[in-house]
Design a protein around this motif. Structure first.
Motif, PDB file in Angstrom:
ATOM      1  N   ASP A 116      -6.821  35.314 -29.997  1.00  0.00           N
ATOM      2  CA  ASP A 116      -7.985  36.019 -29.474  1.00  0.00           C
ATOM      3  C   ASP A 116      -8.829  34.981 -28.755  1.00  0.00           C
ATOM      4  O   ASP A 116      -8.970  33.853 -29.245  1.00  0.00           O
ATOM      5  N   PHE A 117      -9.346  35.347 -27.594  1.00  0.00           N
ATOM      6  CA  PHE A 117     -10.244  34.420 -26.927  1.00  0.00           C
ATOM      7  C   PHE A 117     -11.598  35.082 -26.706  1.00  0.00           C
ATOM      8  O   PHE A 117     -11.714  36.293 -26.598  1.00  0.00           O
ATOM      9  N   VAL A 118     -12.613  34.243 -26.686  1.00  0.00           N
ATOM     10  CA  VAL A 118     -13.988  34.707 -26.539  1.00  0.00           C
ATOM     11  C   VAL A 118     -14.312  34.828 -25.065  1.00  0.00           C
ATOM     12  O   VAL A 118     -14.011  33.925 -24.276  1.00  0.00           O
ATOM     13  N   MET A 119     -14.944  35.944 -24.719  1.00  0.00           N
ATOM     14  CA  MET A 119     -15.443  36.142 -23.357  1.00  0.00           C
ATOM     15  C   MET A 119     -16.939  36.408 -23.414  1.00  0.00           C
ATOM     16  O   MET A 119     -17.401  37.160 -24.269  1.00  0.00           O
ATOM     17  N   ALA A 120     -17.651  35.777 -22.537  1.00  0.00           N
ATOM     18  CA  ALA A 120     -19.081  36.002 -22.342  1.00  0.00           C
ATOM     19  C   ALA A 120     -19.379  35.675 -20.879  1.00  0.00           C
ATOM     20  O   ALA A 120     -20.125  34.751 -20.569  1.00  0.00           O
ATOM     21  N   GLU A 133     -17.906  43.845 -13.995  1.00  0.00           N
ATOM     22  CA  GLU A 133     -19.342  43.553 -14.064  1.00  0.00           C
ATOM     23  C   GLU A 133     -19.699  43.413 -15.538  1.00  0.00           C
ATOM     24  O   GLU A 133     -19.761  44.406 -16.269  1.00  0.00           O
ATOM     25  N   PRO A 134     -19.934  42.202 -16.012  1.00  0.00           N
ATOM     26  CA  PRO A 134     -20.210  42.029 -17.438  1.00  0.00           C
ATOM     27  C   PRO A 134     -21.552  42.633 -17.843  1.00  0.00           C
ATOM     28  O   PRO A 134     -22.467  42.750 -17.032  1.00  0.00           O
ATOM     29  N   ARG A 135     -21.640  43.006 -19.114  1.00  0.00           N
ATOM     30  CA  ARG A 135     -22.866  43.583 -19.668  1.00  0.00           C
ATOM     31  C   ARG A 135     -23.740  42.538 -20.350  1.00  0.00           C
ATOM     32  O   ARG A 135     -24.758  42.882 -20.939  1.00  0.00           O
ATOM     33  N   GLY A 136     -23.320  41.296 -20.337  1.00  0.00           N
ATOM     34  CA  GLY A 136     -24.092  40.250 -20.995  1.00  0.00           C
ATOM     35  C   GLY A 136     -23.781  40.128 -22.476  1.00  0.00           C
ATOM     36  O   GLY A 136     -24.541  39.516 -23.225  1.00  0.00           O
ATOM     37  N   THR A 137     -22.667  40.688 -22.895  1.00  0.00           N
ATOM     38  CA  THR A 137     -22.272  40.602 -24.297  1.00  0.00           C
ATOM     39  C   THR A 137     -21.147  39.589 -24.474  1.00  0.00           C
ATOM     40  O   THR A 137     -20.464  39.229 -23.518  1.00  0.00           O
ATOM     41  N   THR A 138     -20.977  39.154 -25.697  1.00  0.00           N
ATOM     42  CA  THR A 138     -19.864  38.281 -26.064  1.00  0.00           C
ATOM     43  C   THR A 138     -18.866  39.118 -26.847  1.00  0.00           C
ATOM     44  O   THR A 138     -19.264  39.886 -27.729  1.00  0.00           O
TER      45      THR A 138
END
Length: 174
Positions: A116-120, A133-138
């Motif tokens: 699993d990799f973290v995205m932010a 378009e990211p929502r600003g969440t991790t």
């Protein structure tokens, strides 16, 4: 650093489970083991990814290496320079990148890693044919790497990731 220690631990576990160091390895297995120390090569590669340095990561690829992010509209890239550029873009799109391996399975000249990799992501980014378009969440994204080695270097890497998780954490996926 925790993900590196976890991977190192999994490497030892995976190596034992795969028969590495067995008292009576098969001739083909012994030949492959003599040709390269796959767990050590995988550990070097994991440490390079933990550094988030695209040039350091690409330096562990062969000159003719192929990287394929297996998603719609994402062609494979060939060669160390092209791979370094692609990894630099991936890391720029996701500067918080870190990963946690779930399973590590060794073959004679390859490894399969489920993780699993973290995205932010701090801004919109493109992967394949889609713009996110990211929502600003991790959030965490499941992925699988199939990595083939030659002479201790990565000769081919295919990465499969769950783009549905990325889309679910993004607005205006196009």
């Amino acid at each position: 650093m925790a993900e590196t220690r976890l991977l190192a631990g999994l490497l030892v576990l995976g190596a034992g489970a795969a028969g590495w160091g067995a008292a009576y390895p098969t001739p083909a297995h012994a030949e492959a083991e003599a040709a390269q120390n796959l767990p050590a090569a995988v550990e070097r590669y994991a440490l390079a990814w933990a550094s988030r340095d695209a040039a350091r990561i690409a330096a562990l690829h062969t000159d003719d290496s192929v990287f394929h992010l297996v998603i719609e509209g994402e062609p494979p890239v060939v060669g160390r320079a092209a791979i370094a550029a692609r990894f630099a873009r991936i890391l720029a799109d996701n500067p918080a990148y870190s990963s946690t391996p779930r399973t590590v399975n060794f073959g004679a000249d390859f490894v399969v890693i489920e993780y699993d990799f973290v995205m932010a992501p701090p801004r919109a980014f493109v992967m394949g044919e889609r713009r996110y378009e990211p929502r600003g969440t991790t959030y965490s994204v499941p992925a699988i790497d199939i990595i083939t080695f030659r002479d201790g270097l990565v000769s081919r890497k295919a990465t499969y990731l769950d783009t549905a998780v990325i889309a679910a954490n993004s607005d205006a996926v196009q």
